[in-house]
Motif scaffolding. Sequence first.
Motif, mmCIF file in Angstrom:
data_model
loop_
_atom_site.group_PDB
_atom_site.id
_atom_site.type_symbol
_atom_site.label_atom_id
_atom_site.label_comp_id
_atom_site.label_asym_id
_atom_site.label_seq_id
_atom_site.Cartn_x
_atom_site.Cartn_y
_atom_site.Cartn_z
ATOM 1 N N ALA A 9 0.849 -1.198 0.000
ATOM 2 C CA ALA A 9 0.000 0.000 0.000
ATOM 3 C C ALA A 9 0.882 1.244 0.000
ATOM 4 N N TYR A 10 0.532 2.196 -0.835
ATOM 5 C CA TYR A 10 1.268 3.450 -0.898
ATOM 6 C C TYR A 10 0.392 4.550 -0.337
ATOM 7 N N PRO A 11 0.978 5.445 0.467
ATOM 8 C CA PRO A 11 0.183 6.491 1.127
ATOM 9 C C PRO A 11 -0.521 7.389 0.113
ATOM 10 N N GLN A 12 -1.667 7.888 0.532
ATOM 11 C CA GLN A 12 -2.363 8.884 -0.278
ATOM 12 C C GLN A 12 -2.896 9.973 0.629
ATOM 13 N N ARG A 13 -2.991 11.166 0.071
ATOM 14 C CA ARG A 13 -3.454 12.329 0.831
ATOM 15 C C ARG A 13 -4.663 12.916 0.125
ATOM 16 N N LEU A 14 -5.767 13.014 0.855
ATOM 17 C CA LEU A 14 -7.003 13.557 0.293
ATOM 18 C C LEU A 14 -6.856 15.062 0.107
ATOM 19 N N VAL A 15 -7.173 15.533 -1.099
ATOM 20 C CA VAL A 15 -7.103 16.957 -1.422
ATOM 21 C C VAL A 15 -8.501 17.563 -1.416
ATOM 22 N N ALA A 16 -9.468 16.878 -2.047
ATOM 23 C CA ALA A 16 -10.827 17.429 -2.142
ATOM 24 C C ALA A 16 -11.834 16.321 -2.403
ATOM 25 N N CYS A 17 -13.066 16.563 -1.936
ATOM 26 C CA CYS A 17 -14.231 15.727 -2.259
ATOM 27 C C CYS A 17 -15.240 16.640 -2.931
ATOM 28 N N ILE A 18 -15.740 16.231 -4.087
ATOM 29 C CA ILE A 18 -16.708 17.036 -4.828
ATOM 30 C C ILE A 18 -17.924 16.165 -5.114
ATOM 31 N N ALA A 19 -19.094 16.616 -4.662
ATOM 32 C CA ALA A 19 -20.321 15.851 -4.877
ATOM 33 C C ALA A 19 -20.606 15.758 -6.370
ATOM 34 N N LYS A 20 -20.874 14.546 -6.843
ATOM 35 C CA LYS A 20 -21.257 14.314 -8.228
ATOM 36 C C LYS A 20 -22.767 14.134 -8.302
ATOM 37 N N SER A 21 -23.308 13.482 -7.284
ATOM 38 C CA SER A 21 -24.749 13.266 -7.136
ATOM 39 C C SER A 21 -24.976 12.897 -5.675
ATOM 40 N N GLY A 22 -26.189 12.530 -5.332
ATOM 41 C CA GLY A 22 -26.463 12.106 -3.964
ATOM 42 C C GLY A 22 -25.758 10.814 -3.590
ATOM 43 N N ARG A 23 -25.423 10.018 -4.597
ATOM 44 C CA ARG A 23 -24.796 8.713 -4.367
ATOM 45 C C ARG A 23 -23.328 8.650 -4.750
ATOM 46 N N GLU A 24 -22.839 9.658 -5.454
ATOM 47 C CA GLU A 24 -21.463 9.598 -5.943
ATOM 48 C C GLU A 24 -20.706 10.884 -5.637
ATOM 49 N N GLN A 25 -19.396 10.740 -5.519
ATOM 50 C CA GLN A 25 -18.536 11.911 -5.352
ATOM 51 C C GLN A 25 -17.195 11.649 -6.019
ATOM 52 N N PHE A 26 -16.584 12.752 -6.452
ATOM 53 C CA PHE A 26 -15.212 12.703 -6.941
ATOM 54 C C PHE A 26 -14.313 12.912 -5.726
#
Length: 86
Positions: A9-26
């Motif tokens: 596993a390689y580390p990852q850092r969350l930059v942003a969450c963007i709502a795509k719909s009520g059920r999905e997000q980028f």
Amino acid sequence: MGLHEQNRAYPQRLVACIAKSGREQFRITLKDYSDGETKAEIRIFERHRDHDWEATPRHVVIGRDYLLSIVEGLLEAAALLKQEAA
């Protein structure tokens, strides 16, 4: 590359969450890859009935050399779409 390295596993850092719909997000993350490079990843997450978010296989990985050009292209697309809507 050995099997052990492939499953590492390689580390990852969350930059942003963007709502795509009520059920999905980028989700945009910076992730360290096995080749030693840190890259931007845009992945679609889905919310399940139990309200947990799960990563889908739909994603794009962008290396640092291309990131600014991608952002500029997206800004141009946004400007054109705004123009068309006016």
